[in-house]
Design a protein around this motif. Structure first.
Motif, short mmCIF file in Angstrom:
data_model
loop_
_atom_site.label_atom_id
_atom_site.label_comp_id
_atom_site.label_asym_id
_atom_site.label_seq_id
_atom_site.Cartn_x
_atom_site.Cartn_y
_atom_site.Cartn_z
N GLU A 276 0.89 -1.02 0.45
CA GLU A 276 -0.06 0.01 0.47
C GLU A 276 0.75 1.57 -0.40
OE1 GLU A 276 -2.70 -0.36 3.28
OE2 GLU A 276 -4.00 -1.79 2.72
N LEU A 277 2.00 1.51 0.84
CA LEU A 277 2.54 2.10 0.84
C LEU A 277 3.20 2.49 -0.39
CD1 LEU A 277 4.39 1.92 4.50
CD2 LEU A 277 3.02 3.71 3.64
N SER A 278 3.67 1.70 -1.43
CA SER A 278 4.47 1.92 -2.41
C SER A 278 3.54 2.47 -3.60
CB SER A 278 5.32 0.63 -3.20
OG SER A 278 4.27 -0.98 -3.07
N GLU A 279 2.71 1.67 -3.53
CA GLU A 279 1.52 2.46 -4.26
C GLU A 279 1.57 3.70 -3.84
OE1 GLU A 279 -1.83 -0.01 -3.78
OE2 GLU A 279 -1.49 -1.54 -4.92
N GLY A 280 0.90 4.02 -2.42
CA GLY A 280 0.97 5.46 -2.10
C GLY A 280 2.41 6.42 -3.04
N THR A 281 2.97 6.51 -3.42
CA THR A 281 4.30 6.73 -3.49
C THR A 281 4.43 6.15 -4.52
OG1 THR A 281 5.83 4.92 -2.98
CG2 THR A 281 5.36 6.39 -1.28
N ARG A 282 3.67 5.95 -5.57
CA ARG A 282 4.41 5.80 -7.65
C ARG A 282 3.74 7.04 -7.43
NH1 ARG A 282 2.20 0.59 -7.06
NH2 ARG A 282 3.70 -1.04 -6.48
N ARG A 283 2.27 7.52 -6.72
CA ARG A 283 1.99 9.37 -7.06
C ARG A 283 2.40 9.52 -8.41
NH1 ARG A 283 -3.48 9.60 -5.00
NH2 ARG A 283 -3.73 11.41 -6.54
N ASN A 284 2.44 10.35 -8.81
CA ASN A 284 3.11 11.86 -8.92
C ASN A 284 2.96 13.01 -8.08
OD1 ASN A 284 4.48 14.75 -10.13
ND2 ASN A 284 4.28 13.58 -12.15
N PRO A 285 4.17 14.00 -7.09
CA PRO A 285 3.89 14.54 -5.95
C PRO A 285 2.79 16.00 -6.56
CG PRO A 285 5.83 14.03 -6.31
CD PRO A 285 5.37 13.08 -6.88
N ALA A 286 3.46 16.69 -8.49
CA ALA A 286 2.65 17.43 -8.76
C ALA A 286 1.16 17.33 -9.13
CB ALA A 286 3.15 17.75 -10.03
N LEU A 287 1.07 15.73 -9.49
CA LEU A 287 -0.49 15.10 -8.75
C LEU A 287 -1.31 15.02 -7.73
CD1 LEU A 287 -0.50 12.43 -11.83
CD2 LEU A 287 -1.21 14.70 -12.12
N ARG A 288 -0.86 14.79 -6.67
CA ARG A 288 -1.70 14.59 -5.83
C ARG A 288 -1.77 16.03 -5.46
NH1 ARG A 288 2.72 11.18 -1.54
NH2 ARG A 288 0.55 12.12 -0.62
N VAL A 289 -0.56 17.09 -5.72
CA VAL A 289 -1.38 18.61 -5.42
C VAL A 289 -1.88 18.59 -6.11
CG1 VAL A 289 0.34 21.35 -4.83
CG2 VAL A 289 1.48 19.30 -4.12
N TRP A 290 -2.58 18.84 -7.61
CA TRP A 290 -3.22 19.24 -8.02
C TRP A 290 -4.71 19.36 -7.46
CZ3 TRP A 290 -5.37 22.44 -10.53
CH2 TRP A 290 -6.02 22.89 -11.27
N SER A 291 -4.39 17.43 -7.24
CA SER A 291 -6.08 16.78 -6.89
C SER A 291 -6.49 17.55 -5.46
CB SER A 291 -5.37 15.46 -6.69
OG SER A 291 -5.04 15.08 -5.98
N ALA A 292 -5.55 17.90 -4.80
CA ALA A 292 -6.16 18.30 -3.78
C ALA A 292 -6.40 20.20 -3.54
CB ALA A 292 -5.10 17.97 -2.15
N VAL A 293 -5.62 20.91 -4.93
CA VAL A 293 -5.96 22.22 -4.72
C VAL A 293 -7.26 22.54 -6.07
CG1 VAL A 293 -4.75 24.41 -6.04
CG2 VAL A 293 -2.98 23.30 -4.29
N TRP A 294 -7.27 21.34 -6.83
CA TRP A 294 -8.76 21.47 -7.74
C TRP A 294 -9.76 21.99 -7.38
CZ3 TRP A 294 -12.69 19.40 -9.13
CH2 TRP A 294 -13.03 18.26 -9.08
N PRO A 295 -10.62 21.20 -5.79
CA PRO A 295 -11.64 21.20 -5.66
C PRO A 295 -11.95 23.30 -5.15
CG PRO A 295 -11.06 19.11 -5.04
CD PRO A 295 -9.89 20.00 -5.67
N MET A 296 -11.15 23.01 -4.16
CA MET A 296 -10.75 24.49 -3.43
C MET A 296 -10.98 25.51 -4.51
SD MET A 296 -8.48 24.10 0.20
CE MET A 296 -7.43 23.80 -1.41
N LEU A 297 -9.94 25.59 -5.71
CA LEU A 297 -9.78 26.17 -6.79
C LEU A 297 -11.65 26.29 -7.65
CD1 LEU A 297 -6.54 26.06 -7.68
CD2 LEU A 297 -7.27 27.75 -6.40
N THR A 298 -11.83 25.07 -7.33
CA THR A 298 -13.23 25.31 -8.15
C THR A 298 -14.59 26.05 -7.20
OG1 THR A 298 -12.71 23.46 -9.04
CG2 THR A 298 -15.09 23.42 -9.36
#
Length: 300
Positions: free
Chosen positions: A33-55
């Protein structure tokens, strides 16, 4: 007797082997599970957290502008985003504004810190005593539901127009929520953990410190978050009602803008108050996610 002891020894060894294999399998799943979580691109993780607030911000601005376009109120009464946002920028870039923010945040930190101390003390005592719970449990909930602004007439009589009056109301607004959060966390501590702690020799303060508090941490953090919301609302009401000498705070600036009918300034101060509340909420969210991750409850 020899055969019986050999059989018990064999069963113990088998149980230990099964436990060891189960632990290895669980560790492998956690690592996966940890390896699957770390595979995600950090930029994508930031964007996934920011875009709902920007919307959400974009939708709010569009709704605000739509109300202005409807002609419901004159522009000097309800200015639109294009008239307010430049004023907000001017406020943010001025030194006097940040002095007001610093005073407000200083009051908030002091009030919330005192509220945590009072709430933890009350929650710890009430959660461990049935007599105190029957005597004060409903009173704590009643204080939590009582509007904080109702305390200000008494606070002004007791402390006049002073910092103590604001602190008094902030603590009364926040401490009951913190106490209730701790009480709820203690109530939902699994009994098997309490029995295990007592078997290990934990008693009284050590039991509370090393077992009950860690087990009740999720509910306690929720109580802290709610307590901060009550403290922040109480503080804003206090700064509007209790103006101390020549001090300048966000509440004072908001009150002055209202008296001068300067709606653009008033809305800009309201936006800053909202942003501070959102930032603190995000900080509590970070703590909450850290706790859920530590407990293996984070599924994101």
């Amino acid at each position: 007797m020899v055969l019986e002891s050999d059989r018990k020894r064999a069963l113990d060894l088998e149980a230990k082997d099964v436990g060891s294999r189960l632990h290895q399998q669980l560790a492998g799943l956690d690592a996966l599970e940890l390896s699957e979580g770390t595979r995600r691109n950090p930029a994508l993780r930031v964007w996934s957290a920011v875009w709902p607030m920007l919307t959400a911000v974009a939708i709010a601005l569009l709704a605000w502008q739509a109300v202005v376009w409807s002609g419901w109120k004159d522009p000097w009464v309800l200015p639109g985003p294009k008239d307010t946002l430049p004023v907000l920028w001017d406020q943010v870039t001025s030194g006097s504004f940040w002095s007001a923010v610093r005073l407000t945040m200083q009051r908030a930190i002091i009030g919330f810190t005192v509220s945590i101390a009072v709430g933890v003390l009350i929650g710890a005592l009430v959660s461990q005593s049935r007599i105190l719970r029957r005597a004060f449990g409903s009173l704590i909930t009643g204080l939590q539901t009582m509007p904080s602004i109702a305390w200000f007439p008494l606070a002004i009589l007791l402390f006049q127009l002073s910092e103590s009056a604001i602190l008094f109301v902030v603590v009364l607004g926040a401490a009951p929520s913190i106490a209730n959060g701790l009480i709820a966390g203690v109530d939902y501590t699994p009994p098997i953990l309490l029995r295990a702690g007592k078997v290990m020799g934990l008693r009284r303060l050590n039991l509370y410190r090393h077992l009950i508090l860690p087990a009740s941490l999720p509910a306690f953090v929720a109580g802290l978050k709610q307590g901060w919301a009550f403290a922040w609302r109480s503080l804003m009401a206090g700064e509007l009602l209790v103006i101390i000498g020549n001090t300048t705070s966000l509440g004072v600036l908001l009150s002055q803008a209202r008296e001068l009918n300067n709606t653009a300034d008033m809305i800009s101060y309201m936006i800053i108050i909202l942003i501070i509340g959102i930032v603190i909420d995000q900080l509590f969210g970070v703590v909450d996610r850290a706790i859920r991750t530590r407990w293996g409850l984070d599924r994101t």
